[in-house]
Design an enzyme around this catalytic site. Structure first.
Site, mmCIF file in Angstrom:
data_model
loop_
_atom_site.group_PDB
_atom_site.id
_atom_site.type_symbol
_atom_site.label_atom_id
_atom_site.label_comp_id
_atom_site.label_asym_id
_atom_site.label_seq_id
_atom_site.Cartn_x
_atom_site.Cartn_y
_atom_site.Cartn_z
ATOM 1 N N GLY A 192 41.214 65.924 -14.400
ATOM 2 C CA GLY A 192 40.167 65.226 -15.119
ATOM 3 C C GLY A 192 38.835 65.391 -14.396
ATOM 4 O O GLY A 192 38.793 65.658 -13.192
ATOM 5 N N CYS A 193 37.752 65.216 -15.115
ATOM 6 C CA CYS A 193 36.434 65.467 -14.515
ATOM 7 C C CYS A 193 36.144 64.494 -13.375
ATOM 8 O O CYS A 193 35.829 64.912 -12.259
ATOM 9 C CB CYS A 193 35.341 65.426 -15.580
ATOM 10 N N TYR A 194 36.258 63.180 -13.627
ATOM 11 C CA TYR A 194 36.013 62.221 -12.553
ATOM 12 C C TYR A 194 36.999 62.419 -11.411
ATOM 13 O O TYR A 194 36.633 62.328 -10.227
ATOM 14 C CB TYR A 194 36.130 60.790 -13.074
#
Length: 313
Positions: free
Chosen positions: A114-116
């Site tokens: 995921g990006c975060y």
């Protein structure tokens, strides 16, 4: 020439991956009839005809897609949250360790981070792995992202000319502390407890900053900025994609949109003798999504991992 299928090509990540193949002559893109893009039999046919299938789908649809695989040679690269913490899947952040890289090379199931979580794990994984902090450290993380991370509905909301004026300002969300990336943030980093996480969505399209503050007194030893910089430099030594900037690289402010349309990431260490702030900056649609997916594909294919990526200085 590898045969590639994108299941979910019309989503934000799927479209980005699709566009990245426009100038590549080392792959053959398998295209599904638009009218049959949700037809299980047609999807199964495409998946099993491919060497590599990208899943750009919601979690339940990704799980369903994996169940359709009958060709034991088909590699799945999943961009959903469904498989990121499963031990039989490779976690697609090669720079974390040689074990992560090797698993991406050899495994037929790869989960794109995921990006975060990419920014978070780029910071916390080395800290725990090196012994600088304990797995019991009470981690707090805050992050800011452009609105494209919110998907098609979020993008439409922000780009609506008649939108609510509240969207003009940054907005804190995941107030219940149940953000979907928390599971992998804890599992991949090696933490024993779920971190406190406050993400902020902002009125600009692309770019992300993830920040983890630390008390030096709560670390396993009284480390200073130079010690932490040296550790991170050694951890990411040789990487063209994850760059550790020298101390003092940014004098005053770290912008959040500077890495838009790039596929690399930079880490900075700032602070003083008592309090350290470690920041990871990248594009939420680049190293945080489609760029990471393409990098995983390149590694799995055994070619230069930077092929088709936009890497800055």
């Amino acid at each position: 020439m590898k045969k590639i299928f994108i299941d979910g090509k019309d989503g934000t990540t799927g479209l980005k991956i699709y566009k990245r193949f426009e100038n590549r002559d080392d792959i053959e893109l398998l295209l599904i009839d638009p009218e049959k893009r949700k037809d299980i039999e047609e999807r199964a046919k495409m998946i099993n005809a491919s060497d590599i299938t990208f899943l750009c789908l919601p979690d339940t649809a990704s799980i369903e897609a994996v169940s359709l695989v009958e060709n034991t040679n088909t590699k799945i690269i999943d961009t959903s949250t469904a498989h990121r913490t499963l031990p039989e899947w490779a976690y697609g952040f090669a720079e974390l360790s040689e074990n992560h890289r090797e698993k991406i090379k050899t495994n037929n199931r790869i989960a794109v981070p995921g990006c975060y979580a990419s920014g978070f794990n780029s910071i916390v994984y080395p800290l725990i792995k090196s012994g600088f902090i304990s797995p019991d450290y009470n981690i707090v993380c805050f992050a800011m992202s452009g609105y494209t991370g919110a998907g098609k509905k979020g993008i439409a909301q922000y780009e609506d000319k008649n939108r609510d004026t509240e969207l003009d300002s940054p907005r804190i969300y995941a107030l219940s502390q149940k953000h979907k990336h928390l599971r992998e943030m804890k599992a991949i980093s090696g933490l024993n407890k779920v971190p406190i996480f406050s993400p902020v969505i902002c009125d600009y399209p692309q770019g992300m900053v993830v920040t983890v503050p630390l008390y030096t007194s709560a670390m396993n030893k009284k480390y200073n900025k130079e010690d932490i910089y040296q550790m991170f430099s050694e951890h990411y030594a040789g990487s063209d994609i994850v760059k550790v900037r020298p101390i003092g690289y940014t004098e005053n402010m770290i912008g959040t949109n500077n890495f838009a349309n790039r596929d690399d990431m930079e880490i900075e260490i700032n602070g003083n003798e008592e309090r350290i702030v470690i920041t990871s900056r990248f594009d939420n649609l680049g190293k945080g999504a489609s760029g990471a997916a393409i990098q995983c594909m390149n590694i799995a294919m055994g070619i230069d991992e930077k092929t088709g990526l936009n890497i800055g200085e």
